[in-house]
Motif scaffolding. Sequence first.
Motif, PDB file in Angstrom:
ATOM      1  N   ARG A  67       0.848  -1.179   0.000  1.00 33.11           N
ATOM      2  CA  ARG A  67       0.000   0.000   0.000  1.00 33.11           C
ATOM      3  C   ARG A  67       0.888   1.234   0.000  1.00 33.11           C
ATOM      4  O   ARG A  67       2.009   1.216   0.517  1.00 33.11           O
ATOM      5  CB  ARG A  67      -0.932   0.025   1.226  1.00 33.11           C
ATOM      6  CG  ARG A  67      -1.970  -1.083   1.242  1.00 33.11           C
ATOM      7  CD  ARG A  67      -2.987  -0.912   0.133  1.00 33.11           C
ATOM      8  NE  ARG A  67      -4.066  -1.893   0.222  1.00 33.11           N
ATOM      9  CZ  ARG A  67      -4.039  -3.110  -0.317  1.00 33.11           C
ATOM     10  NH1 ARG A  67      -2.948  -3.498  -0.987  1.00 33.11           N
ATOM     11  NH2 ARG A  67      -5.054  -3.920  -0.194  1.00 33.11           N
ATOM     12  N   ARG A  68       0.387   2.333  -0.530  1.00 33.40           N
ATOM     13  CA  ARG A  68       1.216   3.499  -0.802  1.00 33.40           C
ATOM     14  C   ARG A  68       1.917   4.039   0.434  1.00 33.40           C
ATOM     15  O   ARG A  68       3.098   4.364   0.401  1.00 33.40           O
ATOM     16  CB  ARG A  68       0.371   4.587  -1.452  1.00 33.40           C
ATOM     17  CG  ARG A  68       1.160   5.832  -1.827  1.00 33.40           C
ATOM     18  CD  ARG A  68       0.326   6.740  -2.685  1.00 33.40           C
ATOM     19  NE  ARG A  68      -0.014   6.112  -3.971  1.00 33.40           N
ATOM     20  CZ  ARG A  68      -0.777   6.692  -4.891  1.00 33.40           C
ATOM     21  NH1 ARG A  68      -1.309   7.880  -4.655  1.00 33.40           N
ATOM     22  NH2 ARG A  68      -1.022   6.081  -6.020  1.00 33.40           N
ATOM     23  N   TRP A  69       1.226   4.160   1.554  1.00 36.56           N
ATOM     24  CA  TRP A  69       1.822   4.751   2.748  1.00 36.56           C
ATOM     25  C   TRP A  69       2.014   3.708   3.851  1.00 36.56           C
ATOM     26  O   TRP A  69       1.935   4.024   5.034  1.00 36.56           O
ATOM     27  CB  TRP A  69       0.955   5.907   3.248  1.00 36.56           C
ATOM     28  CG  TRP A  69       0.813   6.994   2.241  1.00 36.56           C
ATOM     29  CD1 TRP A  69      -0.282   7.308   1.495  1.00 36.56           C
ATOM     30  CD2 TRP A  69       1.836   7.904   1.834  1.00 36.56           C
ATOM     31  NE1 TRP A  69      -0.026   8.356   0.659  1.00 36.56           N
ATOM     32  CE2 TRP A  69       1.285   8.743   0.842  1.00 36.56           C
ATOM     33  CE3 TRP A  69       3.171   8.100   2.195  1.00 36.56           C
ATOM     34  CZ2 TRP A  69       2.010   9.753   0.221  1.00 36.56           C
ATOM     35  CZ3 TRP A  69       3.896   9.103   1.574  1.00 36.56           C
ATOM     36  CH2 TRP A  69       3.313   9.915   0.611  1.00 36.56           C
ATOM     37  N   ALA A  70       2.306   2.497   3.464  1.00 37.76           N
ATOM     38  CA  ALA A  70       2.402   1.401   4.431  1.00 37.76           C
ATOM     39  C   ALA A  70       3.537   1.602   5.425  1.00 37.76           C
ATOM     40  O   ALA A  70       3.370   1.394   6.636  1.00 37.76           O
ATOM     41  CB  ALA A  70       2.573   0.074   3.701  1.00 37.76           C
ATOM     42  N   GLY A 106      16.998   6.216  -1.186  1.00 40.13           N
ATOM     43  CA  GLY A 106      16.229   5.974   0.028  1.00 40.13           C
ATOM     44  C   GLY A 106      17.106   5.963   1.262  1.00 40.13           C
ATOM     45  O   GLY A 106      16.737   6.520   2.315  1.00 40.13           O
ATOM     46  N   SER A 107      18.289   5.356   1.173  1.00 36.78           N
ATOM     47  CA  SER A 107      19.205   5.303   2.316  1.00 36.78           C
ATOM     48  C   SER A 107      19.683   6.693   2.691  1.00 36.78           C
ATOM     49  O   SER A 107      19.777   7.027   3.883  1.00 36.78           O
ATOM     50  CB  SER A 107      20.399   4.409   1.986  1.00 36.78           C
ATOM     51  OG  SER A 107      19.981   3.090   1.709  1.00 36.78           O
ATOM     52  N   ALA A 108      19.985   7.515   1.683  1.00 34.62           N
ATOM     53  CA  ALA A 108      20.417   8.886   1.956  1.00 34.62           C
ATOM     54  C   ALA A 108      19.303   9.682   2.643  1.00 34.62           C
ATOM     55  O   ALA A 108      19.553  10.442   3.589  1.00 34.62           O
ATOM     56  CB  ALA A 108      20.834   9.569   0.653  1.00 34.62           C
ATOM     57  N   HIS A 158       9.804   4.722  -2.688  1.00 40.20           N
ATOM     58  CA  HIS A 158       9.051   3.740  -3.458  1.00 40.20           C
ATOM     59  C   HIS A 158       8.130   4.400  -4.492  1.00 40.20           C
ATOM     60  O   HIS A 158       7.704   3.750  -5.442  1.00 40.20           O
ATOM     61  CB  HIS A 158       8.224   2.850  -2.526  1.00 40.20           C
ATOM     62  CG  HIS A 158       9.042   1.783  -1.862  1.00 40.20           C
ATOM     63  ND1 HIS A 158       9.782   2.021  -0.733  1.00 40.20           N
ATOM     64  CD2 HIS A 158       9.247   0.481  -2.176  1.00 40.20           C
ATOM     65  CE1 HIS A 158      10.400   0.915  -0.378  1.00 40.20           C
ATOM     66  NE2 HIS A 158      10.100  -0.026  -1.234  1.00 40.20           N
ATOM     67  N   ALA A 159       7.818   5.661  -4.286  1.00 38.18           N
ATOM     68  CA  ALA A 159       6.949   6.354  -5.240  1.00 38.18           C
ATOM     69  C   ALA A 159       7.695   6.746  -6.504  1.00 38.18           C
ATOM     70  O   ALA A 159       7.076   7.086  -7.514  1.00 38.18           O
ATOM     71  CB  ALA A 159       6.343   7.597  -4.584  1.00 38.18           C
ATOM     72  N   LEU A 160       9.023   6.685  -6.447  1.00 38.76           N
ATOM     73  CA  LEU A 160       9.832   7.065  -7.601  1.00 38.76           C
ATOM     74  C   LEU A 160      10.055   5.866  -8.515  1.00 38.76           C
ATOM     75  O   LEU A 160      10.315   4.752  -8.052  1.00 38.76           O
ATOM     76  CB  LEU A 160      11.189   7.616  -7.137  1.00 38.76           C
ATOM     77  CG  LEU A 160      11.131   8.851  -6.230  1.00 38.76           C
ATOM     78  CD1 LEU A 160      12.525   9.212  -5.755  1.00 38.76           C
ATOM     79  CD2 LEU A 160      10.486  10.027  -6.956  1.00 38.76           C
ATOM     80  N   ASP A 161       9.975   6.097  -9.794  1.00 37.10           N
ATOM     81  CA  ASP A 161      10.184   5.041 -10.782  1.00 37.10           C
ATOM     82  C   ASP A 161      11.675   4.936 -11.102  1.00 37.10           C
ATOM     83  O   ASP A 161      12.174   5.480 -12.087  1.00 37.10           O
ATOM     84  CB  ASP A 161       9.377   5.336 -12.051  1.00 37.10           C
ATOM     85  CG  ASP A 161       9.444   4.190 -13.050  1.00 37.10           C
ATOM     86  OD1 ASP A 161       9.860   3.083 -12.643  1.00 37.10           O
ATOM     87  OD2 ASP A 161       9.112   4.407 -14.229  1.00 37.10           O
ATOM     88  N   LEU A 207       9.477  -5.969  -7.133  1.00 40.04           N
ATOM     89  CA  LEU A 207      10.261  -4.960  -6.434  1.00 40.04           C
ATOM     90  C   LEU A 207      10.984  -4.087  -7.433  1.00 40.04           C
ATOM     91  O   LEU A 207      11.798  -4.565  -8.199  1.00 40.04           O
ATOM     92  CB  LEU A 207      11.300  -5.635  -5.516  1.00 40.04           C
ATOM     93  CG  LEU A 207      10.700  -6.662  -4.530  1.00 40.04           C
ATOM     94  CD1 LEU A 207      11.795  -7.310  -3.737  1.00 40.04           C
ATOM     95  CD2 LEU A 207       9.685  -6.017  -3.627  1.00 40.04           C
ATOM     96  N   GLY A 208      10.663  -2.806  -7.427  1.00 34.34           N
ATOM     97  CA  GLY A 208      11.299  -1.904  -8.362  1.00 34.34           C
ATOM     98  C   GLY A 208      12.626  -1.414  -7.901  1.00 34.34           C
ATOM     99  O   GLY A 208      12.943  -1.460  -6.757  1.00 34.34           O
TER     100      GLY A 208
END
Length: 369
Positions: free
Chosen positions: A249-252, A309-311, A296-299, A368-369
């Motif tokens: 889900r988007r904001w999980a 994400g780590s940064a 995760h919202a980024l393609d 998983l993208g």
Amino acid sequence: MIQGARDFRTKYWARGLPGRETPAELTRLLYRWWLVGLLLKLIGSSWDVSWHFKWLRDDLAPPHLINTVGTVIVVALTLFHTFTGYGGDRWTIRLMQVGSGIFLIALPIDIINHRINGLDITSWSGSHALLYLGTAVMLAGAIRGWMKYFSEGRAHTLGLAALWFFFLENVWFPNQHQEYGVRALQAYDSGRAEAEPILLQFAADQLGVPVGREAVVHFALPIADWVYPVWGLVAAALVLVVARRTIDRRWAATAVAGGYVAYRCLIWPMLAGIDFPKSAVPLFLVLVGLAIDAAHALDLPTPAKAVLGSAAVTTVGYVGIWFQQEYLWGPPISFSSAAVTAVLLAVLWTAGDLLIRRPQLLGSRLELG
């Protein structure tokens, strides 16, 4: 109630192989009891860490008893899954068995450790690590079973989020030592020590110094300053990444992190209301969840997403801890560990993506993208 138990035994208590067809009503019953058992373990452990900053350890202390009831429920469920084969395939039940086994082995080791070493208040001891590991493995089994067997729908999503909430709490638990410790030291410095004299005296005797600030620091903040952010941000972020993927889900990730923070905001005033020590609350975890959901919202391909994400997690985490130190309450940390945190998280995030693609780990193939 007795007749109901007899009817349940007659209907379902029969030897079977893992993965046997499980009636939907039985699946719901079993996994709802998993939530009950884990909730009791959560309440017991939350009270337990506060208890240890007030009193010397007691095997039969109320928080230990509450935790024990939850453990009994979880172990009983594991035995039921094992004997009947209901509610879990071979991997699911094996995880439950191994986790319960590690936890039950760790219990007497922890008791012996306290008998030998006396005041072993730190959450980072070897026996405590075994308890966390056992809980994590059994939770992995429950999560896998919920994903495979609990019917789809709103209850499925909410229950899965609850299980990841329990998983996050278990992973974060050792960091509570620093969160309670910083408040304990502040309380002592302000002349309102929350620890009872017997605990302060024991800590002083163990260190070989008079009762005073040195003794308080000895039991309140014995952990190196780099541990809190490195363990907290890396481990918590990895849990939230996997939670985001499995809940789908988007904001999980934000929801799981926010649920944990909300629980901590609720439990400490309740404990304070019955005269137990208070703690700092990791409010910045909500920002960590937001950073993971945003990534995760980024393609982007997996390596780029993991690095970005780590940064983001490292930045909001360290800034959030600094803000709490300046304006609320936050444990002392080493900001020089930020680079290590970012690199370690990026490597493990990428490696985790590769592992989680394997369907046998979670019972389904995730995109998983």
